[in-house]
Design a protein around this motif. Structure first.
Motif, PDB file in Angstrom:
ATOM      1  N   LYS A 125       0.811  -1.235   0.000  1.00 26.22           N
ATOM      2  CA  LYS A 125       0.000   0.000   0.000  1.00 26.22           C
ATOM      3  C   LYS A 125       0.837   1.274   0.000  1.00 26.22           C
ATOM      4  CE  LYS A 125      -3.819  -2.616   1.956  1.00 26.22           C
ATOM      5  NZ  LYS A 125      -3.239  -3.948   2.079  1.00 26.22           N
ATOM      6  N   GLU A 127       1.998   4.695  -1.145  1.00 22.95           N
ATOM      7  CA  GLU A 127       1.246   5.777  -1.789  1.00 22.95           C
ATOM      8  C   GLU A 127       2.148   6.788  -2.477  1.00 22.95           C
ATOM      9  OE1 GLU A 127      -1.371   7.059   1.409  1.00 22.95           O
ATOM     10  OE2 GLU A 127      -2.838   5.576   0.693  1.00 22.95           O
ATOM     11  N   GLY A 128       3.358   6.918  -1.996  1.00 28.08           N
ATOM     12  CA  GLY A 128       4.268   7.888  -2.614  1.00 28.08           C
ATOM     13  C   GLY A 128       5.674   7.675  -2.093  1.00 28.08           C
ATOM     14  N   ASP A 131       6.648   7.190   1.703  1.00 26.68           N
ATOM     15  CA  ASP A 131       6.585   5.894   2.395  1.00 26.68           C
ATOM     16  C   ASP A 131       7.927   5.163   2.297  1.00 26.68           C
ATOM     17  OD1 ASP A 131       3.936   6.202   3.161  1.00 26.68           O
ATOM     18  OD2 ASP A 131       3.148   5.230   1.352  1.00 26.68           O
ATOM     19  N   THR A 160      -2.512   1.160  -4.796  1.00 28.94           N
ATOM     20  CA  THR A 160      -3.442   2.241  -4.472  1.00 28.94           C
ATOM     21  C   THR A 160      -3.450   3.194  -5.661  1.00 28.94           C
ATOM     22  OG1 THR A 160      -1.770   3.718  -3.528  1.00 28.94           O
ATOM     23  CG2 THR A 160      -2.812   2.157  -2.006  1.00 28.94           C
ATOM     24  N   GLU A 162      -3.331   6.347  -5.527  1.00 26.46           N
ATOM     25  CA  GLU A 162      -2.297   7.357  -5.295  1.00 26.46           C
ATOM     26  C   GLU A 162      -0.911   6.808  -5.648  1.00 26.46           C
ATOM     27  OE1 GLU A 162      -2.376   9.028  -1.347  1.00 26.46           O
ATOM     28  OE2 GLU A 162      -1.166  10.744  -1.952  1.00 26.46           O
ATOM     29  N   GLY A 163      -0.687   5.550  -5.332  1.00 25.90           N
ATOM     30  CA  GLY A 163       0.579   4.920  -5.693  1.00 25.90           C
ATOM     31  C   GLY A 163       0.786   4.912  -7.201  1.00 25.90           C
ATOM     32  N   ASN A 165      -0.474   7.009  -9.304  1.00 27.54           N
ATOM     33  CA  ASN A 165      -0.178   8.401  -9.673  1.00 27.54           C
ATOM     34  C   ASN A 165       1.280   8.744  -9.441  1.00 27.54           C
ATOM     35  OD1 ASN A 165      -2.512   9.409 -10.672  1.00 27.54           O
ATOM     36  ND2 ASN A 165      -3.132  10.496  -8.809  1.00 27.54           N
ATOM     37  N   ASN A 166       1.870   8.151  -8.416  1.00 27.58           N
ATOM     38  CA  ASN A 166       3.240   8.495  -8.014  1.00 27.58           C
ATOM     39  C   ASN A 166       4.252   7.414  -8.389  1.00 27.58           C
ATOM     40  OD1 ASN A 166       2.578  10.986  -6.759  1.00 27.58           O
ATOM     41  ND2 ASN A 166       1.720   9.854  -5.032  1.00 27.58           N
ATOM     42  N   SER A 190      -9.173   0.246  -4.256  1.00 29.10           N
ATOM     43  CA  SER A 190      -8.796   1.658  -4.137  1.00 29.10           C
ATOM     44  C   SER A 190      -9.414   2.491  -5.255  1.00 29.10           C
ATOM     45  CB  SER A 190      -7.268   1.753  -4.150  1.00 29.10           C
ATOM     46  OG  SER A 190      -6.825   3.065  -4.333  1.00 29.10           O
ATOM     47  N   ARG A 191      -9.523   1.869  -6.435  1.00 31.77           N
ATOM     48  CA  ARG A 191     -10.073   2.593  -7.585  1.00 31.77           C
ATOM     49  C   ARG A 191     -11.582   2.506  -7.701  1.00 31.77           C
ATOM     50  NH1 ARG A 191      -6.255  -0.059 -12.158  1.00 31.77           N
ATOM     51  NH2 ARG A 191      -4.651   1.556 -12.260  1.00 31.77           N
TER      52      ARG A 191
END
Ligand code: GLV
Ligand code: MG
Length: 355
Positions: A125, A127-128, A131, A160, A162-163, A165-166, A190-191
């Protein structure tokens, strides 16, 4: 303001006394990351046999381990790490997520006890890059305190929104990054995808061929072709990983009753650049081995290409197909992997005939 350390500091240890971060990742065969639930004694007893069969043994502490077994799983992992010699088989652990109540004990108990045997920590998990930075610094401090001589690498699960995205920033967050796995089950949640599966396709996600001109609707059947729900994410992951010199992986395929579906998902990932996949069931070990070892016929062609262009430049025709510097490089990828497989697998070594 840059979110990264300046280039000159990128490889500096994050704690006084921590081992030097690696400039090149170790070259290892990791066709399957085999998940074991370490709280189950019967399964721990099978680890010596597993070590001979799989490329990576991973002790799973996160999802699929019940809350009341988290501490036993952690202790069981330490026990199995201490009890076995892993040789060139990887030893990994999937710790709990950073926001969970278990993760700090996971790290603070496992690294001091068996950090010198542990190759990779799989972090769920993510996210960016923050972490990765958190775990990076903490591991450096623990390595320094416990005299661990080589850095424990980090493998992120891409699961995730966000993950995703990053993804590029995660891939480049630290020299400690080993690679990344697609986590299709958590990513679906998550989506808010409308599926209830662990990886694989969905029968309703596809494309319908146009109606045949002139035929009235309903008379001529229209072909429906299922599409791959994961193509987009895998493509982003492969590019992010390749650009940063780390390895992408397909994650879990949860339908153990569908070995063909599993094989096709794994093969798409292999063809797109992934190095391996997770095996959650013993039957998936053979599938991953088959898929992530290049086919002898492809290896033979790669050999012919490299032999036909000894210095890797120019253009030649082989069986009516043009080969040039770019296909030479593709052939080299195939041959390097075949060499790695041959070191571990005598049958394939004979089939590849790379002497
Ligand atoms: C793996 O952890 C997944 O969520 O698919
Ligand atoms: Mg998950």
């Amino acid at each position: 303001m840059s979110a990264h350390r300046i280039p000159a500091r990128f490889y500096a240890p994050l704690a006084i006394g921590a081992p030097e971060p690696l400039r090149e990742r170790p070259v290892r065969l990791e066709r399957m990351i085999h998940f074991v639930p370490p709280h189950i004694e019967k399964i721990r007893a099978k680890v010596p046999q597993l070590i001979a069969e799989v490329d990576v043994v991973l002790g799973n502490l996160e999802d699929a381990i019940p809350a009341d077994a988290k501490a036993d799983a952690r202790a069981g992992f330490i026990a199995l790490a201490e009890a076995n010699d892993f040789g060139n088989t990887g030893l990994w652990v999937r710790i709990n997520a950073l926001e969970s109540p278990w993760v700090l004990d996971d790290i603070l108990e496992i690294v001091p006890a068996v950090g010198d045997r542990l190759d990779v920590i799989m972090l769920p998990k993510v996210e960016g890059p923050w972490d990765i930075h958190y775990l990076d610094r903490l591991l450096a401090q623990l390595e320094a305190r416990h005299g661990i001589g080589r850095p424990i690498l980090i493998h992120a699960i891409l699961e995730t929104a966000e993950g995703v995205n990053n993804v590029e920033a995660i891939a480049g967050a630290s020299p400690r990054m080993h690679g990344m796995s697609l986590g299709p089950a958590d990513l679906a949640a998550s989506r808010a995808m409308k599926t209830t599966r662990v990886g694989g396709g969905h029968p309703a996600y596809g494309v319908l061929a146009d109606p045949t001109p002139g035929s009235s609707q309903g008379t001529a059947p229209r072909a429906f072709v299922q599409q791959d729900l994961w193509h987009y994410t895998i493509a982003r992951m492969v590019d992010a990983c390749a650009a940063h010199g780390i390895k992408p992986f397909y994650g879990p395929f949860g339908d153990f009753s569908d070995p063909e579906g599993c094989e096709v998902q794994f093969r798409n990932a292999f063809l797109m650049g992934c190095a391996g996949a997770w095996s959650l069931h013993p039957s998936q070990v053979a599938i991953a081995k088959r898929v992530f070892s290049p086919e002898p016929g492809e290896v033979a062609l790669a050999k012919r290409i490299v032999e036909a262009m000894p210095d890797g430049t120019g253009a030649v025709m082989i069986d009516g197909k043009m080969q040039d510097d770019a296909t030479w490089k593709q052939a080299k990828v195939m041959l390097d992997l075949a060499r790695l497989v041959a070191e571990k697998d005598p049958d394939l070594a004979a089939a590849y005939d790379l002497s």
